[in-house]
Motif scaffolding. Structure first.
Motif, PDB file in Angstrom:
ATOM      1  N   ASN A 112       0.864  -1.169   0.000  1.00 47.91           N
ATOM      2  CA  ASN A 112       0.000   0.000   0.000  1.00 47.91           C
ATOM      3  C   ASN A 112       0.906   1.226   0.000  1.00 47.91           C
ATOM      4  O   ASN A 112       2.082   1.135   0.352  1.00 47.91           O
ATOM      5  CB  ASN A 112      -0.875   0.008   1.257  1.00 47.91           C
ATOM      6  CG  ASN A 112      -1.865  -1.129   1.264  1.00 47.91           C
ATOM      7  OD1 ASN A 112      -2.984  -0.979   0.816  1.00 47.91           O
ATOM      8  ND2 ASN A 112      -1.459  -2.290   1.766  1.00 47.91           N
ATOM      9  N   VAL A 113       0.355   2.384  -0.383  1.00 40.25           N
ATOM     10  CA  VAL A 113       1.158   3.603  -0.449  1.00 40.25           C
ATOM     11  C   VAL A 113       0.514   4.694   0.391  1.00 40.25           C
ATOM     12  O   VAL A 113      -0.686   4.964   0.245  1.00 40.25           O
ATOM     13  CB  VAL A 113       1.318   4.104  -1.906  1.00 40.25           C
ATOM     14  CG1 VAL A 113       2.011   5.459  -1.954  1.00 40.25           C
ATOM     15  CG2 VAL A 113       2.085   3.084  -2.733  1.00 40.25           C
ATOM     16  N   ILE A 114       1.323   5.306   1.267  1.00 39.13           N
ATOM     17  CA  ILE A 114       0.918   6.526   1.941  1.00 39.13           C
ATOM     18  C   ILE A 114       1.643   7.669   1.236  1.00 39.13           C
ATOM     19  O   ILE A 114       2.849   7.590   0.983  1.00 39.13           O
ATOM     20  CB  ILE A 114       1.229   6.498   3.455  1.00 39.13           C
ATOM     21  CG1 ILE A 114       0.720   7.796   4.120  1.00 39.13           C
ATOM     22  CG2 ILE A 114       2.701   6.234   3.737  1.00 39.13           C
ATOM     23  CD1 ILE A 114       0.757   7.775   5.635  1.00 39.13           C
ATOM     24  N   ALA A 115       0.890   8.678   0.841  1.00 36.16           N
ATOM     25  CA  ALA A 115       1.447   9.868   0.182  1.00 36.16           C
ATOM     26  C   ALA A 115       1.059  11.073   1.029  1.00 36.16           C
ATOM     27  O   ALA A 115      -0.101  11.229   1.404  1.00 36.16           O
ATOM     28  CB  ALA A 115       0.894   9.995  -1.237  1.00 36.16           C
ATOM     29  N   VAL A 116       2.038  11.910   1.336  1.00 35.00           N
ATOM     30  CA  VAL A 116       1.807  13.060   2.218  1.00 35.00           C
ATOM     31  C   VAL A 116       2.292  14.323   1.527  1.00 35.00           C
ATOM     32  O   VAL A 116       3.423  14.377   1.041  1.00 35.00           O
ATOM     33  CB  VAL A 116       2.540  12.886   3.566  1.00 35.00           C
ATOM     34  CG1 VAL A 116       2.314  14.102   4.460  1.00 35.00           C
ATOM     35  CG2 VAL A 116       2.093  11.614   4.261  1.00 35.00           C
ATOM     36  N   GLY A 117       1.423  15.321   1.476  1.00 34.44           N
ATOM     37  CA  GLY A 117       1.818  16.647   1.017  1.00 34.44           C
ATOM     38  C   GLY A 117       1.917  17.556   2.228  1.00 34.44           C
ATOM     39  O   GLY A 117       1.008  17.604   3.053  1.00 34.44           O
ATOM     40  N   VAL A 118       3.043  18.254   2.343  1.00 38.06           N
ATOM     41  CA  VAL A 118       3.252  19.194   3.442  1.00 38.06           C
ATOM     42  C   VAL A 118       3.317  20.580   2.823  1.00 38.06           C
ATOM     43  O   VAL A 118       3.996  20.789   1.810  1.00 38.06           O
ATOM     44  CB  VAL A 118       4.547  18.870   4.215  1.00 38.06           C
ATOM     45  CG1 VAL A 118       4.769  19.878   5.334  1.00 38.06           C
ATOM     46  CG2 VAL A 118       4.479  17.463   4.784  1.00 38.06           C
ATOM     47  N   TYR A 119       2.604  21.528   3.413  1.00 40.58           N
ATOM     48  CA  TYR A 119       2.432  22.849   2.821  1.00 40.58           C
ATOM     49  C   TYR A 119       2.913  23.943   3.762  1.00 40.58           C
ATOM     50  O   TYR A 119       2.581  23.945   4.947  1.00 40.58           O
ATOM     51  CB  TYR A 119       0.962  23.055   2.440  1.00 40.58           C
ATOM     52  CG  TYR A 119       0.565  22.073   1.382  1.00 40.58           C
ATOM     53  CD1 TYR A 119       0.673  22.407   0.044  1.00 40.58           C
ATOM     54  CD2 TYR A 119       0.160  20.793   1.717  1.00 40.58           C
ATOM     55  CE1 TYR A 119       0.362  21.490  -0.942  1.00 40.58           C
ATOM     56  CE2 TYR A 119      -0.151  19.873   0.735  1.00 40.58           C
ATOM     57  CZ  TYR A 119      -0.044  20.219  -0.593  1.00 40.58           C
ATOM     58  OH  TYR A 119      -0.332  19.307  -1.559  1.00 40.58           O
ATOM     59  N   ASN A 120       3.689  24.855   3.225  1.00 39.54           N
ATOM     60  CA  ASN A 120       4.268  25.967   3.970  1.00 39.54           C
ATOM     61  C   ASN A 120       3.330  27.174   3.903  1.00 39.54           C
ATOM     62  O   ASN A 120       2.420  27.226   3.086  1.00 39.54           O
ATOM     63  CB  ASN A 120       5.632  26.318   3.376  1.00 39.54           C
ATOM     64  CG  ASN A 120       6.560  26.984   4.359  1.00 39.54           C
ATOM     65  OD1 ASN A 120       6.208  27.243   5.496  1.00 39.54           O
ATOM     66  ND2 ASN A 120       7.771  27.261   3.928  1.00 39.54           N
ATOM     67  N   ALA A 121       3.596  28.140   4.738  1.00 39.02           N
ATOM     68  CA  ALA A 121       2.816  29.374   4.764  1.00 39.02           C
ATOM     69  C   ALA A 121       3.605  30.497   4.125  1.00 39.02           C
ATOM     70  O   ALA A 121       4.824  30.548   4.232  1.00 39.02           O
ATOM     71  CB  ALA A 121       2.472  29.750   6.201  1.00 39.02           C
ATOM     72  N   LYS A 122       2.887  31.391   3.467  1.00 38.91           N
ATOM     73  CA  LYS A 122       3.529  32.619   2.996  1.00 38.91           C
ATOM     74  C   LYS A 122       3.731  33.529   4.189  1.00 38.91           C
ATOM     75  O   LYS A 122       2.922  33.548   5.105  1.00 38.91           O
ATOM     76  CB  LYS A 122       2.672  33.313   1.946  1.00 38.91           C
ATOM     77  CG  LYS A 122       2.720  32.631   0.619  1.00 38.91           C
ATOM     78  CD  LYS A 122       2.177  33.531  -0.455  1.00 38.91           C
ATOM     79  CE  LYS A 122       2.409  32.872  -1.807  1.00 38.91           C
ATOM     80  NZ  LYS A 122       2.326  33.818  -2.878  1.00 38.91           N
ATOM     81  N   ASN A 123       4.801  34.272   4.167  1.00 39.77           N
ATOM     82  CA  ASN A 123       5.100  35.221   5.229  1.00 39.77           C
ATOM     83  C   ASN A 123       4.185  36.430   5.070  1.00 39.77           C
ATOM     84  O   ASN A 123       4.253  37.149   4.084  1.00 39.77           O
ATOM     85  CB  ASN A 123       6.573  35.629   5.146  1.00 39.77           C
ATOM     86  CG  ASN A 123       7.001  36.478   6.301  1.00 39.77           C
ATOM     87  OD1 ASN A 123       6.226  37.266   6.836  1.00 39.77           O
ATOM     88  ND2 ASN A 123       8.255  36.329   6.703  1.00 39.77           N
ATOM     89  N   ALA A 124       3.312  36.673   6.040  1.00 36.03           N
ATOM     90  CA  ALA A 124       2.329  37.764   5.952  1.00 36.03           C
ATOM     91  C   ALA A 124       3.002  39.136   5.880  1.00 36.03           C
ATOM     92  O   ALA A 124       2.481  40.054   5.248  1.00 36.03           O
ATOM     93  CB  ALA A 124       1.379  37.707   7.148  1.00 36.03           C
ATOM     94  N   ASP A 125       4.150  39.261   6.525  1.00 40.01           N
ATOM     95  CA  ASP A 125       4.851  40.551   6.511  1.00 40.01           C
ATOM     96  C   ASP A 125       5.578  40.805   5.191  1.00 40.01           C
ATOM     97  O   ASP A 125       5.831  41.950   4.831  1.00 40.01           O
ATOM     98  CB  ASP A 125       5.854  40.619   7.661  1.00 40.01           C
ATOM     99  CG  ASP A 125       5.153  40.591   9.012  1.00 40.01           C
ATOM    100  OD1 ASP A 125       4.017  41.104   9.098  1.00 40.01           O
ATOM    101  OD2 ASP A 125       5.730  40.044   9.963  1.00 40.01           O
ATOM    102  N   TYR A 126       5.940  39.724   4.506  1.00 38.97           N
ATOM    103  CA  TYR A 126       6.677  39.836   3.240  1.00 38.97           C
ATOM    104  C   TYR A 126       6.034  38.870   2.245  1.00 38.97           C
ATOM    105  O   TYR A 126       6.481  37.736   2.103  1.00 38.97           O
ATOM    106  CB  TYR A 126       8.157  39.492   3.439  1.00 38.97           C
ATOM    107  CG  TYR A 126       8.810  40.324   4.501  1.00 38.97           C
ATOM    108  CD1 TYR A 126       9.265  41.605   4.205  1.00 38.97           C
ATOM    109  CD2 TYR A 126       8.940  39.848   5.806  1.00 38.97           C
ATOM    110  CE1 TYR A 126       9.846  42.391   5.194  1.00 38.97           C
ATOM    111  CE2 TYR A 126       9.519  40.631   6.791  1.00 38.97           C
ATOM    112  CZ  TYR A 126       9.968  41.892   6.478  1.00 38.97           C
ATOM    113  OH  TYR A 126      10.542  42.664   7.453  1.00 38.97           O
ATOM    114  N   PRO A 127       4.965  39.271   1.550  1.00 36.37           N
ATOM    115  CA  PRO A 127       4.170  38.368   0.718  1.00 36.37           C
ATOM    116  C   PRO A 127       4.961  37.607  -0.346  1.00 36.37           C
ATOM    117  O   PRO A 127       4.548  36.553  -0.782  1.00 36.37           O
ATOM    118  CB  PRO A 127       3.137  39.296   0.070  1.00 36.37           C
ATOM    119  CG  PRO A 127       3.044  40.455   1.003  1.00 36.37           C
ATOM    120  CD  PRO A 127       4.408  40.616   1.597  1.00 36.37           C
ATOM    121  N   ALA A 128       6.102  38.111  -0.766  1.00 36.89           N
ATOM    122  CA  ALA A 128       6.894  37.402  -1.769  1.00 36.89           C
ATOM    123  C   ALA A 128       7.743  36.303  -1.142  1.00 36.89           C
ATOM    124  O   ALA A 128       8.385  35.534  -1.855  1.00 36.89           O
ATOM    125  CB  ALA A 128       7.790  38.376  -2.521  1.00 36.89           C
TER     126      ALA A 128
END
Length: 168
Positions: free
Chosen positions: A139-155
């Motif tokens: 069986n396969v477990i696949a995990v996506g991990v997602y980062n946050a944009k910096n609110a003070d520096y949107p880029a």
């Protein structure tokens, strides 16, 4: 990109490999924090220049009907989504099925990777639903991990993105 990576037949032989903990965490302290927060080592450094990281692992089930629970003991920052054999079984602080490649987290309160947390992988499908997803054998477990944009520096992005997990 896309959704192919979550499926059992996806060929991930070209993917980099390593051992967890994966990511970037400036506060990781090699287990010396008196309060236990951030008390882990980054074993496989990964740049935080992207908003997402994808991971896959094969695991074996002898008899799916005999499975009484499936828990992912996880360490992640900032959001994650978990798939078993191509079906979403858990998500936290992300939207979309799956969330888009390089898509960020959706919560204004960021999840910090401070300690391992048990996540019930029957929370979306229920136990019978999870059993129906599992097959005898690989069986396969696949995990996506997602980062946050910096609110003070949107880029820019959050300074940390972390992942590790263990199926229980």
């Amino acid at each position: 990109t896309g959704t192919l990576w979550i499926n059992t037949v996806y060929d991930d032989t070209g993917w980099a490999t390593g051992s967890g903990v994966f990511g970037t965490e400036p506060q990781a302290d090699n287990g010396t924090a008196p309060d236990g927060m951030h008390s882990y080592n980054i074993n496989t450094p990964i740049s935080n220049e992207k908003l997402s990281m994808f991971f896959r692992k094969t695991f074996t089930v002898c008899d799916p009907a005999a499975v009484s629970a499936l828990t992912l003991n996880s360490l992640f920052d900032d959001g994650m989504v978990v798939f078993i054999n191509g079906t979403r079984v858990y998500k936290e602080d992300v939207t979309g099925t799956p969330p888009p490649w390089n898509g960020g987290v959706t919560s204004s309160v960021l999840h910090e990777a401070r300690f391992y947390e048990p996540k019930d992988l029957t929370s979306i499908t229920g136990l019978e639903g999870l059993r129906s997803l599992l097959v005898a054998g690989d069986n396969v477990i696949a995990v996506g991990v997602y980062n946050a944009k910096n609110a003070d520096y949107p880029a820019s992005f959050s300074s940390d993105i972390v992942w590790d997990g263990e199926l229980l």
